[in-house]
Write an enzyme that holds these catalytic residues in place. Structure first.
Site, PDB file in Angstrom:
ATOM      1  N   HIS A   1       0.852  -1.192   0.000  1.00  0.00           N
ATOM      2  CA  HIS A   1       0.000   0.000   0.000  1.00  0.00           C
ATOM      3  C   HIS A   1       0.886   1.240   0.000  1.00  0.00           C
ATOM      4  O   HIS A   1       1.735   1.411   0.872  1.00  0.00           O
ATOM      5  CB  HIS A   1      -0.932  -0.003   1.215  1.00  0.00           C
TER       6      HIS A   1
ATOM      7  N   GLU B   1       1.705   3.806   3.095  1.00  0.00           N
ATOM      8  CA  GLU B   1       2.161   3.278   4.380  1.00  0.00           C
ATOM      9  C   GLU B   1       3.679   3.342   4.443  1.00  0.00           C
ATOM     10  O   GLU B   1       4.375   2.333   4.478  1.00  0.00           O
ATOM     11  CB  GLU B   1       1.592   1.862   4.559  1.00  0.00           C
TER      12      GLU B   1
ATOM     13  N   ARG C   1      -3.233   4.853  -2.050  1.00  0.00           N
ATOM     14  CA  ARG C   1      -3.110   3.505  -1.497  1.00  0.00           C
ATOM     15  C   ARG C   1      -2.792   2.447  -2.560  1.00  0.00           C
ATOM     16  O   ARG C   1      -1.978   1.545  -2.335  1.00  0.00           O
ATOM     17  CB  ARG C   1      -4.445   3.163  -0.819  1.00  0.00           C
TER      18      ARG C   1
ATOM     19  N   HIS D   1       2.584  -3.628   6.781  1.00  0.00           N
ATOM     20  CA  HIS D   1       1.656  -2.518   6.510  1.00  0.00           C
ATOM     21  C   HIS D   1       1.680  -1.526   7.671  1.00  0.00           C
ATOM     22  O   HIS D   1       2.326  -1.737   8.683  1.00  0.00           O
ATOM     23  CB  HIS D   1       0.213  -3.050   6.437  1.00  0.00           C
TER      24      HIS D   1
ATOM     25  N   GLU E   1       0.636  -4.712  11.038  1.00  0.00           N
ATOM     26  CA  GLU E   1       0.186  -3.324  10.917  1.00  0.00           C
ATOM     27  C   GLU E   1       0.988  -2.533  11.949  1.00  0.00           C
ATOM     28  O   GLU E   1       0.766  -2.653  13.159  1.00  0.00           O
ATOM     29  CB  GLU E   1      -1.317  -3.202  11.217  1.00  0.00           C
TER      30      GLU E   1
END
Ligand code: 0X9
Ligand code: ZN
Length: 314
Positions: free
Chosen positions: A67, A70, A125, A195, A269
């Site tokens: 993405h 990020e 994104r 991410h 994440e």
């Protein structure tokens, strides 16, 4: 390489240069490999860190930046490579891992999108493929893998943030990654995809409430990693299956990797928990990378043990 600021975000041109420098400085352990071309015809490369050995080695895969926005993810991939290379000779923990594991690191998976997030739209994104006669752009590459494709938590409308593409693996970037992973899957022990944000360690699945066969083990290894992470700077992470603790998604690389038989497959994440979101200040890069390194090393220690313990080949 010594002066490269790892506590800064870098535009793609600098990351390409960094890869060349790394490969030239550490010729004995690092090789750079072509993976394919992006939609906008930029080359994708991953770095392979491998020590000559008589052992049959297993592969650890790590990709960052699927993405575009990020930015902390590519920063971590670079940090990870640096830590391994600076320490593999003197640090017995890393030396031991490298005896039986090869690391494949793809620092930026979605290169076109990453560049676009630098030049035009910081919060971009998706990839940059053109759809509907140039009326909308970008596929969510993490909805484009060939697993339960576009069934849930993904959209067939190219204007949406979670556009799944026109068919499974329609995008050159996901094709490149899928074919490499497919060709090496028997040897890949662990698949890590990085991410942000949310401070989560996610395990399969996102597309179903069903649990993978080694769910308990995945939770244990993930929880231990979250504990190691927290011990560094006190940051809290949650651990669980994607659909349970985040939301439903289909076509993600992590679920696909697990379903083609890679035993340990996780999504990280990274920071933060929403204060800055995708626009994490550079002042937090170092601490974020330090703590994430602890989590990743914990996972690597565990999968190394588990693999060589349960397998007589060790
Ligand atoms: O939505 C995503 O693809 C990921 N979150 S993000 O905010 N980084 O975009 C979550 C991916 C988790 N994987 C699955 N749920 N399969
Ligand atoms: Zn993401």
């Amino acid at each position: 390489v010594e002066t490269y600021p790892y506590n800064r975000y870098h535009p793609m041109g600098e990351i390409y240069q960094w890869m060349s420098l790394i490969r030239e400085k550490y010729t004995e352990v690092v090789t750079q490999h072509f993976l394919g071309m992006t939609y906008e015809a930029r080359p994708m490369y991953y770095l392979k860190i491998s020590q000559p050995s008589r052992n049959h080695k297993k592969i650890i895969w790590m990709d960052c930046g699927i993405h575009a926005r990020e930015w902390i993810a590519p920063a971590f991939c670079q940090w990870f490579v640096r830590e391994i290379l600076q320490n593999y000779q003197d640090n017995s923990r890393i030396r031991r891992l490298l005896k039986k594991l090869d690391f494949y690191v793809l620092p930026v998976l979605n290169i076109d999108g990453y560049i676009y997030s630098w030049t035009t739209d910081r919060l971009w994104r998706k990839s940059r493929s053109s759809h509907n006669n140039g009326t909308c752009f970008g596929t969510d590459l993490n909805r484009n893998f060939n697993v339960s494709w576009c069934n849930i938590g993904a959209s067939k409308n190219c204007a949406d943030l979670t556009f799944c593409g026109t068919e499974p693996v329609s995008e050159p970037e996901t094709k490149a990654v899928s074919s490499l992973i497919e060709s090496k899957k028997k040897d890949i022990l662990c698949f890590l995809t990085i991410h942000s944000h949310g401070q989560l360690i996610l395990l399969p699945y996102g597309y179903t409430q069903n649990k993978p066969s080694n769910y308990e083990e995945l939770i244990q290894v993930g929880q231990k990693a979250a504990n190691a992470l927290k011990a560094k700077h006190g940051t809290n992470y949650r651990v669980g299956s994607s659909v349970d603790i985040l939301y439903a998604t289909s076509g993600s690389s992590r679920d696909w990797a697990r379903d083609i038989g890679i035993p340990f497959s996780y999504t990280f994440e990274l920071r933060d928990n929403g204060t800055y979101g995708f626009v994490l200040p550079e002042a937090q890069i170092q601490a974020t990378c330090e703590e994430t390194m602890e989590a990743v090393l914990s996972i690597l220690d565990d999968v190394y043990e588990k693999y060589w313990y349960s397998n007589s080949a060790g």
